[in-house]
Each structure stands twice: as structure tokens, then as C-alpha cells.
Design an enzyme around this catalytic site. Structure first.
Site, PDB file in Angstrom:
ATOM      1  N   ASP A  58      -6.864  -0.164 -11.726  1.00 14.52           N
ATOM      2  CA  ASP A  58      -6.308   1.195 -11.740  1.00 14.52           C
ATOM      3  C   ASP A  58      -5.723   1.569 -13.101  1.00 14.52           C
ATOM      4  O   ASP A  58      -6.057   2.615 -13.662  1.00 14.52           O
ATOM      5  CB  ASP A  58      -5.188   1.334 -10.682  1.00 14.52           C
ATOM      6  CG  ASP A  58      -5.734   1.343  -9.254  1.00 14.52           C
ATOM      7  OD1 ASP A  58      -6.774   1.978  -9.021  1.00 14.52           O
ATOM      8  OD2 ASP A  58      -5.104   0.711  -8.382  1.00 14.52           O
ATOM      9  N   ARG A 104      10.798  -0.831  -8.090  1.00 11.99           N
ATOM     10  CA  ARG A 104      10.242   0.374  -8.700  1.00 11.99           C
ATOM     11  C   ARG A 104      11.211   1.187  -9.550  1.00 11.99           C
ATOM     12  O   ARG A 104      10.872   1.543 -10.676  1.00 11.99           O
ATOM     13  CB  ARG A 104       9.564   1.262  -7.640  1.00 11.99           C
ATOM     14  CG  ARG A 104       8.293   0.622  -7.046  1.00 11.99           C
ATOM     15  CD  ARG A 104       7.301   0.221  -8.130  1.00 11.99           C
ATOM     16  NE  ARG A 104       6.121  -0.444  -7.600  1.00 11.99           N
ATOM     17  CZ  ARG A 104       5.876  -1.751  -7.681  1.00 11.99           C
ATOM     18  NH1 ARG A 104       6.752  -2.559  -8.252  1.00 11.99           N
ATOM     19  NH2 ARG A 104       4.765  -2.263  -7.192  1.00 11.99           N
ATOM     20  N   ASP A 130       4.823   3.947  -3.874  1.00  9.13           N
ATOM     21  CA  ASP A 130       5.224   3.726  -5.253  1.00  9.13           C
ATOM     22  C   ASP A 130       5.205   4.991  -6.109  1.00  9.13           C
ATOM     23  O   ASP A 130       6.066   5.190  -6.956  1.00  9.13           O
ATOM     24  CB  ASP A 130       4.363   2.633  -5.889  1.00  9.13           C
ATOM     25  CG  ASP A 130       4.732   1.259  -5.349  1.00  9.13           C
ATOM     26  OD1 ASP A 130       5.848   1.129  -4.798  1.00  9.13           O
ATOM     27  OD2 ASP A 130       3.926   0.327  -5.472  1.00  9.13           O
ATOM     28  N   SER A 171      -4.710  -6.540  -1.959  1.00  9.89           N
ATOM     29  CA  SER A 171      -3.851  -5.908  -2.946  1.00  9.89           C
ATOM     30  C   SER A 171      -2.502  -6.606  -2.851  1.00  9.89           C
ATOM     31  O   SER A 171      -1.877  -6.633  -1.787  1.00  9.89           O
ATOM     32  CB  SER A 171      -3.741  -4.422  -2.628  1.00  9.89           C
ATOM     33  OG  SER A 171      -2.676  -3.878  -3.355  1.00  9.89           O
TER      34      SER A 171
HETATM   35  N1  ARG Z   1       4.494  -1.416   1.468  1.00  7.81           N
HETATM   36  C1  ARG Z   1       5.409  -2.019   0.560  1.00  7.81           C
HETATM   37  C2  ARG Z   1       6.294  -0.975  -0.063  1.00  7.81           C
HETATM   38  O1  ARG Z   1       5.952   0.164  -0.056  1.00  7.81           O
HETATM   39  C3  ARG Z   1       4.757  -2.896  -0.468  1.00  7.81           C
HETATM   40  C4  ARG Z   1       3.565  -2.378  -1.155  1.00  7.81           C
HETATM   41  C5  ARG Z   1       3.102  -3.391  -2.133  1.00  7.81           C
HETATM   42  N2  ARG Z   1       1.896  -3.050  -2.793  1.00  7.81           N
HETATM   43  C6  ARG Z   1       0.785  -3.817  -2.760  1.00  7.81           C
HETATM   44  N3  ARG Z   1      -0.225  -3.404  -3.435  1.00  7.81           N
HETATM   45  N4  ARG Z   1       0.716  -4.916  -2.061  1.00  7.81           N
HETATM   46  O2  ARG Z   1       7.347  -1.270  -0.560  1.00  7.81           O
END
Ligand code: ARG
Length: 399
Positions: free
Chosen positions: A16, A95, A124, A173
Site C-alpha cells: 500500500d 496510531r 486507522d 494482514s
Molecule cells: N482491528 C484492530 C484495530 O482497529 C487492528 C487492526 C490491525 N491491522 C491489521 N492490518 N492487522 O485496532
């Protein structure tokens, strides 16, 4: 305005963010892209990948170490017993720390734009932009705005000869930092699919072996391990290793994302589980029944804001006023036993313990004054008085 327009990209070296580099020039008209990778405890190979990809792309690349700051936020989360639907918030808490660090580099480097590679489905994008939109810089999300798919990105990268060999992350991921490792995507998205052992990297399958450790707290913050003072980052790393060996800290949850999507998520978070369990065991010892009950509501609100990436909200500051006041007494030690994949509190000690051996056994006088066993007689007579009365009224009115 300077003649060279520069944009700072949150850069991981994955597919990405790699395709974002040429896109920011071609589609958004920037003259120069700088990549910023923020260290919140990702594994070393991720930095190597980012470094190598940046080099091949001829990308000006900055790495910022924010581990200590991130660990501090994780410890604030411990004081708030923070968890969202069973997830201790690793990605969520990282984040805002990452976004702030990138904004700082962007400002120093005279950028007029900020970009991230998040899609339009996840959390995110919201967490990053909540921080960035407080600045005067332009905020860009190429993957979301241009409606890019994984297939398009792969094709685009192949055509341009962009480096994606290292960026082929496999079928899942994964997002890793000090506080948690999240594994999502592919067949894991199917709620009924039972994950195989190979999705785990931090945790072993639990065995019959056990071990006990002692965690020390001051002001509600974890400060020592087995009697030795230890810094937050080192404590987290040590516990991830140690408790992970006993299979502690796996979770498999249905998570409600901010935009309403319900997603199946798998996580590993050994240190977070140990510290959260130990912390709440100590609170159980030192806080009154009503403080414990009320703090659950405070903790819930803190966790919601944490999940949203809004830890700088005035509400959080106010909640922390209450938390700060209660945590003065959250000092002492907790013994945790790793057993059957759990980190179970098996002992706790504090000079603030709301516990008195004398009062519990009705011996002589103590802090409670001169209460005699017989003083409970009146209380016992009244207990349930209203319920008895109400039941009698109900009965009398039944034919
Ligand atoms: N769902 C979780 C959050 O929003 C973690 C997302 C993590 N991303 C990933 N690509 N595994 O905090």
C-alpha cells in the site's frame, strides 16, 4: 509558499505505502515524497523492509523511535484496565503516537501534505486523520481516495517495477507493536474458521508447565518484575517473551469497527494480559466496592476513546482525573501464575489493602472502632424488610 511541494507519507515498505510514493507525485502533484516510519516496537525485519524499499524507490526516509512514548501510553491504558471487546488496543493506541511523530517530521522538513496508505474500511484512517486534521497540512489517503484494490496495486507495482518482493506480506494482514500483534484477513475473516497454530508468532500453544512471577506497582503503573525495577519498554518486551512461552494472551474476537463493520480479529498480547490482570487484581484489594464499580464505567469510556484513537480528548483528561486519584493507592505486588494459557493472579499485597485481619475475625478493637458481633443483629432484622413487605402485598392481592 516554496516552489517545491513536499508530502510526508506514513511508510512501512508494504504494498500500500509503496504504490503511494509514485501516486503522490503523479496523481496529487507533489514534487517530493518523504517516507516516515515510526518505531512503536515492530519486529526488526519490518524496518529492514522499509529501509530497503525506500532505498530502491530513492525515497528520502526517516525513522523515528517512539517506543518509550508508546509504552507510557500503554501504561496509562493499564491504569484504565483498557480493553475493547477483549482487545487491549495495541494498534489503536499506537496510531496517535505515530501520527504525532509523522506530523513533527513533516513540519521540520517543510512538508505541506501528509499521507497514509489506509483503506476506507478500517479504523486507522480515522485515528491518523483525527491528529493530522488539527494541522494546516493537506491530508491525503491515496488508497481510499483513488479506490485502489490489492490487485490494482500489484499490477501497478509490476508495471512500474516497484520493489514489492519483500512487501508480499503473505496471506494475512498483520500489525505488530509492543502491546499487541494482530492477525487478520484471508480465511480468518470467516467467523467459523478455526485458526491453525501457524498464525501465532508470540505465543506457544499452552502446555502443562507453569511459572510464577511477581509484578510491582506504584501509582497504578507497573514498575518492577520479581523485585527488580524495570523500565516500561523492557518490561513489556520481557513479559511478551516470558508469558508468550506459556501461551498467555491470545484472543479471537468479533470486533465492531468504528464504521460499523463487524470483523473477526485474532490477537496476541502476552505482556498486556499479564499487566492488565495484575493491575486489576491490585485494584480489587485496595479500592472500595463502590470505587471498583464506578471505575468500571470510567475504564469503559477510556477504552472507547482509546479504540477511537482519541486519547487526547478532554473526556479522557477528565477520566484520568478520577483515575489518578484512585491510583495513588494502587501500590504493591501481585503474584501471577502462568497456567493453561492464562495469567492468573494468585496473590496480592499492598499497604493500602482494604483488609484487616482483626476486623474480619471480630477480635479486639481496630480501625472500625468497637464493633461487637451482636451489633449485626439489628441489621440482620432489617435486611430484606422491604422485599418481605412487597411480597406480602402481592400475595394478599392474589385471589
Ligand atoms: N482491528 C484492530 C484495530 O482497529 C487492528 C487492526 C490491525 N491491522 C491489521 N492490518 N492487522 O485496532
Amino acid at each position: 509558499m516554496s516552489d517545491t511541494e513536499r508530502v510526508a507519507l506514513a511508510f512501512s515498505g508494504g504494498l500500500d505505502t509503496t504504490v503511494c510514493v509514485p501516486l503522490l507525485e503523479e496523481e496529487y502533484g507533489y514534487d517530493e515524497v518523504i517516507g516516515v516510519t515510526v518505531d512503536v516496537g515492530q519486529p526488526t525485519p519490518e524496518f529492514e523492509e522499509a529501509e530497503e524499499t525506500a532505498e530502491t524507490l530513492d525515497l528520502e526516509h526517516y525513522v523515528v523511535d517512539a517506543k518509550a512514548e508508546f509504552a507510557e501510553l500503554c501504561f496509562d491504558a493499564v491504569r484504565a484496565n483498557a480493553s475493547y471487546q477483549g482487545y487491549p488496543l495495541g494498534t489503536a493506541l499506537a496510531r496517535p503516537v505515530i501520527a504525532e511523530a509523522i506530523l513533527e517530521v513533516a513540519t521540520e522538513q517543510g512538508c505541506s501534505g501528509l499521507a497514509h496508505g489506509s483503506t476506507g474500511k478500517g479504523n486507522d484512517q480515522l485515528r491518523f486523520e483525527a491528529v493530522w486534521r488539527d494541522s494546516d497540512l493537506e491530508v491525503i489517503a491515496p488508497v481510499r481516495e483513488l479506490g485502489l484494490t490489492r490487485e490494482f496495486e500489484q499490477e501497478y507495482a509490476r508495471e512500474r517495477g516497484l520493489p514489492i518482493e519483500g512487501g508480499d506480506e503473505g496471506k494475512y494482514s498483520i500489525d505488530t507493536n509492543l502491546w499487541s500483534r494482530s492477525i487478520e484477513g484471508s480465511e480468518l475473516e470467516e467467523p467459523g474458521y478455526v485458526p491453525s497454530e501457524d498464525i501465532y508468532e508470540w505465543t506457544e500453544a499452552p502446555t502443562a508447565e507453569t511459572e510464577e512471577i511477581e509484578v510491582g506497582f506504584e501509582d497504578g503503573y507497573p514498575v518492577s518484575l520479581n523485585g527488580e525495577a524495570i523500565e516500561p519498554v523492557e518490561l513489556i518486551e520481557t513479559l511478551n517473551e516470558l508469558a508468550g512461552g506459556y501461551g498467555v494472551g491470545r484472543s479471537d474476537i468479533m470486533e465492531d469497527r468504528m464504521l460499523g463493520l463487524k470483523v473477526r480479529e485474532n490477537y496476541e498480547h502476552p505482556a498486556a494480559t499479564v499487566l492488565l490482570n495484575a493491575h486489576s487484581a491490585l485494584e480489587d484489594l485496595v479500592l472500595t466496592k463502590e470505587e471498583r464499580a464506578f471505575k468500571k464505567q470510567i475504564d469503559h469510556e477510556w477504552s472507547e476513546k482509546g479504540y477511537q484513537g482519541l486519547v487526547n480528548a478532554p473526556l479522557v483528561d477528565a477520566l484520568e482525573g478520577f483515575i489518578e486519584k484512585t491510583q495513588k493507592r494502587v501500590a504493591g505486588t501481585v503474584t501471577i501464575r502462568f497456567e493453561g494459557g492464562q495469567a492468573r493472579p494468585v496473590g496480592r499485597e499492598s499497604k493500602y489493602a482494604v483488609y484487616s485481619a482483626e476486623a474480619a475475625s471480630f477480635n479486639t478493637e481496630d480501625v472500625t472502632g468497637s464493633i461487637e458481633q451482636d451489633d449485626a443483629t439489628g441489621v440482620a432484622k432489617y435486611h430484606g424488610f422491604q422485599e418481605r413487605l412487597a411480597n406480602r402485598v402481592i400475595e394478599n392481592n392474589e385471589e
